[in-house]
Motif scaffolding. Structure first.
Motif, PDB file in Angstrom:
ATOM      1  N   HIS A 196      -1.713  -0.091  -7.215  1.00 18.96           N
ATOM      2  CA  HIS A 196      -3.069  -0.425  -7.661  1.00 18.96           C
ATOM      3  C   HIS A 196      -3.923  -0.860  -6.471  1.00 18.96           C
ATOM      4  CE1 HIS A 196      -6.360  -1.524 -10.129  1.00 18.96           C
ATOM      5  NE2 HIS A 196      -6.170  -2.830 -10.069  1.00 18.96           N
ATOM      6  N   PHE A 197      -3.339  -1.639  -5.570  1.00 20.30           N
ATOM      7  CA  PHE A 197      -4.098  -2.042  -4.383  1.00 20.30           C
ATOM      8  C   PHE A 197      -4.458  -0.823  -3.541  1.00 20.30           C
ATOM      9  CE2 PHE A 197      -4.531  -3.266   0.050  1.00 20.30           C
ATOM     10  CZ  PHE A 197      -5.503  -4.249  -0.050  1.00 20.30           C
ATOM     11  N   ARG A 198      -3.524   0.099  -3.406  1.00 16.78           N
ATOM     12  CA  ARG A 198      -3.801   1.327  -2.652  1.00 16.78           C
ATOM     13  C   ARG A 198      -4.972   2.094  -3.273  1.00 16.78           C
ATOM     14  NH1 ARG A 198      -1.303   2.571   2.374  1.00 16.78           N
ATOM     15  NH2 ARG A 198       0.649   1.388   2.462  1.00 16.78           N
ATOM     16  N   LEU A 220      -7.452   0.751  -4.968  1.00 18.01           N
ATOM     17  CA  LEU A 220      -8.661   0.011  -4.609  1.00 18.01           C
ATOM     18  C   LEU A 220      -9.083   0.331  -3.184  1.00 18.01           C
ATOM     19  CD1 LEU A 220      -7.838  -3.555  -6.036  1.00 18.01           C
ATOM     20  CD2 LEU A 220      -9.157  -1.746  -7.130  1.00 18.01           C
ATOM     21  N   PHE A 221      -8.104   0.372  -2.292  1.00 14.70           N
ATOM     22  CA  PHE A 221      -8.375   0.627  -0.875  1.00 14.70           C
ATOM     23  C   PHE A 221      -8.903   2.046  -0.661  1.00 14.70           C
ATOM     24  CE2 PHE A 221      -6.493  -1.418   3.201  1.00 14.70           C
ATOM     25  CZ  PHE A 221      -7.461  -2.411   3.158  1.00 14.70           C
ATOM     26  N   ALA A 222      -8.507   2.964  -1.538  1.00 15.49           N
ATOM     27  CA  ALA A 222      -8.931   4.360  -1.400  1.00 15.49           C
ATOM     28  C   ALA A 222     -10.214   4.667  -2.164  1.00 15.49           C
ATOM     29  CB  ALA A 222      -7.822   5.288  -1.882  1.00 15.49           C
ATOM     30  N   SER A 223     -10.759   3.671  -2.843  1.00 15.85           N
ATOM     31  CA  SER A 223     -11.946   3.892  -3.667  1.00 15.85           C
ATOM     32  C   SER A 223     -13.220   3.871  -2.815  1.00 15.85           C
ATOM     33  CB  SER A 223     -12.028   2.807  -4.745  1.00 15.85           C
ATOM     34  OG  SER A 223     -12.401   1.562  -4.164  1.00 15.85           O
ATOM     35  N   ASN A 224     -14.341   3.945  -3.470  1.00 17.51           N
ATOM     36  CA  ASN A 224     -15.637   3.855  -2.789  1.00 17.51           C
ATOM     37  C   ASN A 224     -16.376   2.577  -3.149  1.00 17.51           C
ATOM     38  OD1 ASN A 224     -15.456   6.432  -1.511  1.00 17.51           O
ATOM     39  ND2 ASN A 224     -15.898   7.386  -3.488  1.00 17.51           N
ATOM     40  N   THR A 225     -15.612   1.533  -3.483  1.00 20.59           N
ATOM     41  CA  THR A 225     -16.183   0.283  -3.963  1.00 20.59           C
ATOM     42  C   THR A 225     -15.715  -0.880  -3.098  1.00 20.59           C
ATOM     43  OG1 THR A 225     -16.168   1.159  -6.221  1.00 20.59           O
ATOM     44  CG2 THR A 225     -16.383  -1.232  -5.989  1.00 20.59           C
ATOM     45  N   CYS A 226     -16.559  -1.891  -2.982  1.00 24.28           N
ATOM     46  CA  CYS A 226     -16.188  -3.119  -2.281  1.00 24.28           C
ATOM     47  C   CYS A 226     -15.833  -4.183  -3.315  1.00 24.28           C
ATOM     48  CB  CYS A 226     -17.345  -3.604  -1.396  1.00 24.28           C
ATOM     49  SG  CYS A 226     -17.007  -5.152  -0.541  1.00 24.28           S
ATOM     50  N   GLU A 266       4.434   1.471  -0.138  1.00 13.41           N
ATOM     51  CA  GLU A 266       3.217   1.170  -0.890  1.00 13.41           C
ATOM     52  C   GLU A 266       2.592  -0.154  -0.444  1.00 13.41           C
ATOM     53  OE1 GLU A 266       1.714   3.105  -2.833  1.00 13.41           O
ATOM     54  OE2 GLU A 266       3.190   4.610  -3.430  1.00 13.41           O
ATOM     55  N   MET A 267       3.393  -1.063   0.133  1.00 16.59           N
ATOM     56  CA  MET A 267       2.832  -2.333   0.588  1.00 16.59           C
ATOM     57  C   MET A 267       1.983  -2.093   1.830  1.00 16.59           C
ATOM     58  SD  MET A 267       4.633  -5.998   1.490  1.00 16.59           S
ATOM     59  CE  MET A 267       5.246  -5.518   3.101  1.00 16.59           C
ATOM     60  N   ALA A 268       0.731  -2.551   1.798  1.00 13.99           N
ATOM     61  CA  ALA A 268      -0.194  -2.297   2.897  1.00 13.99           C
ATOM     62  C   ALA A 268      -0.048  -3.345   3.996  1.00 13.99           C
ATOM     63  CB  ALA A 268      -1.624  -2.278   2.376  1.00 13.99           C
ATOM     64  N   VAL A 269       0.032  -2.867   5.230  1.00 10.66           N
ATOM     65  CA  VAL A 269       0.075  -3.737   6.409  1.00 10.66           C
ATOM     66  C   VAL A 269      -1.269  -3.590   7.119  1.00 10.66           C
ATOM     67  CG1 VAL A 269       1.209  -4.227   8.595  1.00 10.66           C
ATOM     68  CG2 VAL A 269       2.571  -3.514   6.610  1.00 10.66           C
TER      69      VAL A 269
END
Length: 289
Positions: free
Chosen positions: A12-14, A16-22, A153-156
């Protein structure tokens, strides 16, 4: 009601990170605050290093908390959180090998993403707390963190201070972190949109900003257009909790003098006793020839 797994939250975080929203983070510091943030519809939470130091140690933000203490608090949050939580993992609690351990422990705790910063911590005596390590060492830390990660999947996320370096050096530093494989770049110290634009045009990974509510950066649409996906406004919820606790206990004791009407900032300063730590530093860390 089905619960989301740690991997679900990381995915889910990925997204969000790949979206076009802040998106704006909720400050989560214990299981209850994580549940509240999720119930109120926050898309993402953050466990701040300074907040963890206050919550776990009652100590100022002098890089005193250890990895095990931080990971224990992250684990408590991870047991119940139903929103992705970013961990402010400071400098990874040491060198590149310590960063590897940090990744292992926070991945196990259920953290969805974490930031590793290039600040020289703990701060050397007599030096600014904003000193940075070399770019090469910072790159090594990011590469080590990615090597230690089991769940891809965990973002660094690599973090740096954009407010203390010339723009060209910030661009060079962040581009090297991006090339090292960082999933995103987190920056503190961005002054305004002109400053952000100069840096962002050279980066392709998602951006995080620590703004502390900077009024010159309050335009989510413009932030999103520049690649900012997460904004950290601060930890107001935690400091409100400190103030509420103080006021409730003061009322219980029938203490109503004006001198006792302290702000959250004043309360934090009073009860973390930073002067004592400063005195110890002067006594034990100053170099005497």
């Amino acid at each position: 009601m089905s619960r989301l797994s740690h991997q679900d939250l990381r995915r889910h975080f990925r997204e969000l990170f790949a979206s076009n929203t802040c998106y704006h983070t909720a400050s989560v510091f214990d299981p209850m605050s994580a549940r509240i943030a999720g119930d109120l519809g926050f898309e993402v939470g953050i466990l701040g290093g300074s907040v963890a130091s206050l919550q776990v140690l009652g100590a100022p933000d002098f890089a005193l908390i250890t990895l095990s203490e931080f990971a224990e608090q992250a684990t408590r949050i991870g047991r119940v959180a139903q929103l992705p939580v970013i961990a402010d993992a400071d400098h990874g609690y040491g060198n590149a090998l310590n960063v590897m351990r940090t990744i292992v422990e926070l991945e196990r705790a259920g953290i969805a993403a974490l930031t590793i910063e290039d600040t020289l911590l703990p701060a050397q005596f007599g030096r600014k707390s904003t000193d940075l390590i070399s770019v090469a060492e910072g790159v090594g830390k990011i590469r080590a963190g990615l090597e230690a990660r089991v769940d891809s999947e965990m973002a660094v996320i690599a973090r740096t201070n954009a407010g203390i370096l010339p723009v060209q050096k910030v661009i060079s530093r962040t581009r090297q972190y991006q090339a090292a494989g960082a999933d995103g770049i987190c920056m503190v110290g961005v002054r305004d949109f002109d400053h952000l634009e100069q840096i962002a045009e050279h980066l392709s990974v998602p951006l995080m900003l620590v703004t502390y509510g900077n009024p010159l950066l309050r335009d989510d649409k413009r932030l999103a257009e520049l690649g900012v996906r997460v904004t950290i406004d601060g930890h107001g919820a935690y400091f409100a909790a400190i103030k509420a606790t103080y006021d409730s206990l003061r009322e219980q004791r029938q203490i109503f003098t004006q001198a006792s009407d302290l702000s959250a900032t004043e309360l934090t300063h009073t009860y973390t006793q930073p002067e004592e730590y400063i005195r110890w530093a002067e006594e034990f860390m100053s170099v005497k020839e």
